[in-house]
Each structure stands twice: as C-alpha cells, then as structure tokens.
Scaffold this motif. Structure first.
Motif, short mmCIF file in Angstrom:
data_model
loop_
_atom_site.label_atom_id
_atom_site.label_comp_id
_atom_site.label_asym_id
_atom_site.label_seq_id
_atom_site.Cartn_x
_atom_site.Cartn_y
_atom_site.Cartn_z
N SER A 74 12.41 -11.34 5.48
CA SER A 74 13.07 -12.24 6.43
C SER A 74 12.72 -11.90 7.87
O SER A 74 12.73 -12.78 8.74
CB SER A 74 14.60 -12.21 6.24
OG SER A 74 15.11 -10.91 6.49
N ASP A 75 12.39 -10.63 8.14
CA ASP A 75 11.97 -10.25 9.50
C ASP A 75 10.68 -10.95 9.87
O ASP A 75 10.52 -11.45 10.99
CB ASP A 75 11.79 -8.73 9.60
CG ASP A 75 13.08 -7.97 9.42
OD1 ASP A 75 14.09 -8.34 10.05
OD2 ASP A 75 13.09 -7.00 8.64
N ARG A 96 11.28 -14.81 10.37
CA ARG A 96 11.83 -15.14 11.69
C ARG A 96 10.73 -15.09 12.76
O ARG A 96 10.69 -15.94 13.65
CB ARG A 96 12.96 -14.19 12.04
CG ARG A 96 14.29 -14.51 11.36
CD ARG A 96 15.41 -13.66 11.93
NE ARG A 96 15.26 -12.26 11.57
CZ ARG A 96 15.77 -11.70 10.47
NH1 ARG A 96 16.47 -12.46 9.62
NH2 ARG A 96 15.60 -10.43 10.21
N ARG A 98 8.43 -18.16 12.51
CA ARG A 98 9.08 -19.34 13.07
C ARG A 98 9.15 -19.26 14.60
O ARG A 98 8.95 -20.26 15.29
CB ARG A 98 10.49 -19.48 12.48
CG ARG A 98 10.49 -19.97 11.04
CD ARG A 98 11.91 -20.07 10.49
NE ARG A 98 11.91 -20.70 9.18
CZ ARG A 98 12.00 -22.01 8.97
NH1 ARG A 98 12.10 -22.84 10.00
NH2 ARG A 98 12.00 -22.50 7.75
N TYR A 99 9.42 -18.08 15.12
CA TYR A 99 9.47 -17.91 16.57
C TYR A 99 8.12 -18.24 17.20
O TYR A 99 8.04 -18.99 18.19
CB TYR A 99 9.87 -16.48 16.92
CG TYR A 99 9.65 -16.11 18.36
CD1 TYR A 99 10.49 -16.59 19.37
CD2 TYR A 99 8.57 -15.31 18.74
CE1 TYR A 99 10.28 -16.27 20.70
CE2 TYR A 99 8.34 -14.99 20.06
CZ TYR A 99 9.20 -15.46 21.04
OH TYR A 99 8.97 -15.15 22.36
#
Length: 251
Positions: free
Chosen positions: A222-223, A226, A229-230
């Motif tokens: 998940s890191d 994220r 997506r950023y």
C-alpha cells in the motif's frame, strides 16, 4: 480516493469515464497489489512474461474494471515488435493510455567471484534492457499529461554487496528517469520509485529489516500504491526519484 485524472484535459483521455493504466509485470506480488489497487477506478492493461490462464484473481478484477492481459517476454527475440503490435492494437480498439508503471524485474544473489558473462547478461536484460525497451515502446502511446513510472530500488543509495550486478542495473535504470523526463517533456512526465524492503522472501527477515529503518517497520504494498497515485496526480512532478525506505539509508 477517486480517479487520478481530474482536470478537463485528463477527462479527454479517459475510456468510458475510467483512465487506462498499463502495468508491466502486473502478475505477482507487488504487481498484483498495484493492479488490485488501481482497478478500483482504472481500466488496466497487465503484462507478464508468462501465461495468464491460471491467474484467477484477474477474473475478479474484471468484475469492476476492463482488464486486458498481454504477454511480454524479455527473452523473446520478437519482444519489440510484439510490444508495438500490442500497443497499436490497443490504440485501434480505443484504449488510451493515461499512465504506466514498469514493475518487472528479478533480484538474484550474485557474489563477487561468481560472475559469468551469461548470468550478468541475464540480470541486466531483465532489470535494465527490458525496462528500457518497454519505456521506449510506451512513450509514443502515452496520452498527453500521462506519467511513466519506473520501479527502482534503494540500492541506488546503498548497493547490495551480494547483488552488485542487480544494483548496477538499477543505477542504470535510475539514469533513465531524468533523461526520459527531458526527452518526453512537456507531454509526458517520468517518475521513479526507489523502494525499500517490501514483501521479504523469508518471514524471518522482517524483524531484522524493520529495525534497520527509522519507522521500525518494513514497507507494505500500500505504501507503493499511494506513491504511484501521488506521482500520477502531481502534474508539476517529473524527472524525480521518490525514495520509500522508511528512512533506512539514514540508520
């Protein structure tokens, strides 16, 4: 979190209201985690060196997203022509690529004294040549405003002494990030991710690796999700390599 593409220009590159993301190496471990995360609000094109018949989890993704699976084999002499034919075919069908991330690679242990030309060539073919060729093929098929992302490694900061050929390949790939950012600007942005310990091969390594970070834990898929997506949603970010290692290089 909603779709990555929100402004008026990005809306034009969506397919049926959902942007399309190409995930090279999207079949196992981190690739699968990224695919499952992005499928919430994207159509997906997933590539792998192997067949997809046994990957039943892709059927689950297809319930909420349009998913196309392709076979891109780094060992195939027809790799370049295969990639171009596949991408041309997608464009003809109306798939407009709004972003891509190159995840594929290997992590072989190769000690000094054991290096042989064939083994070195194999390591560099999968971890350096293959991403270079994928980036070249994708560059001409990415829509305006898209972000091409490359998965690197924190060996950029601290080379793996038991895996120096792999570290050298990732260092070469790191040079591609600012180079491609300049070549493809202003249409396409390019971002790299220097990823630390995530999904260690052996569970017993987890505690040891966690202690060697400032945040006292290893990374989680998940890191990376994220961070991807950023980068995709940050139109002023290009030519940079983001490090996700929990501060390991400062310990």
């Amino acid at each position: 979190m909603g779709p990555l593409w929100k402004n008026a220009r990005m809306e034009r590159i969506s397919r049926n209201g959902r942007p399309c993301f190409v995930l090279v190496g999207g079949r196992q471990r981190l690739g699968r985690a990224l695919a499952e995360d992005l499928a919430r609000d994207h159509d997906l094109v997933l590539t792998s060196s192997g067949d997809w018949e046994s990957e039943t989890w892709v059927e689950e993704l297809s319930k909420t997203a349009r998913v196309r699976t392709l076979r891109w084999d780094a060992e195939s002499p027809e790799l370049v022509s295969r990639m171009m034919a596949d991408l041309d075919g997608l464009a003809a069908e109306g798939w407009t690529v709004a972003g891509a991330i190159l995840v594929a690679g290997t992590f072989p242990e190769q000690l000094l004294g054991s290096w042989e030309p064939e083994a070195l060539a194999a390591t560099w073919r999968l971890n350096l040549t293959f991403p270079f060729l994928c980036a070249q093929a994708l560059a001409s098929h990415l829509a305006e405003g898209a972000c091409l992302q490359l998965l690197l490694d924190t060996s950029l900061h601290q080379p793996w002494l038991k895996r120096l050929p792999y570290s050298a390949a990732k260092a070469g790939l790191a040079a591609l990030v600012p180079g491609l950012a300049q070549l493809l600007a202003p249409k396409i942005r390019v971002v790299g991710h220097a990823l630390g310990a995530v999904l260690p091969a052996e569970a017993r390594e987890t505690a040891f690796l966690a202690e060697r970070s400032l945040v006292k834990r290893i990374g989680d898929p998940s890191d990376l999700c994220r961070a991807v997506r950023y980068a995709a949603a940050s139109p002023f970010l290009t030519g940079e390599i983001l490090t996700l290692d929990g501060g390991r290089r400062w310990v």
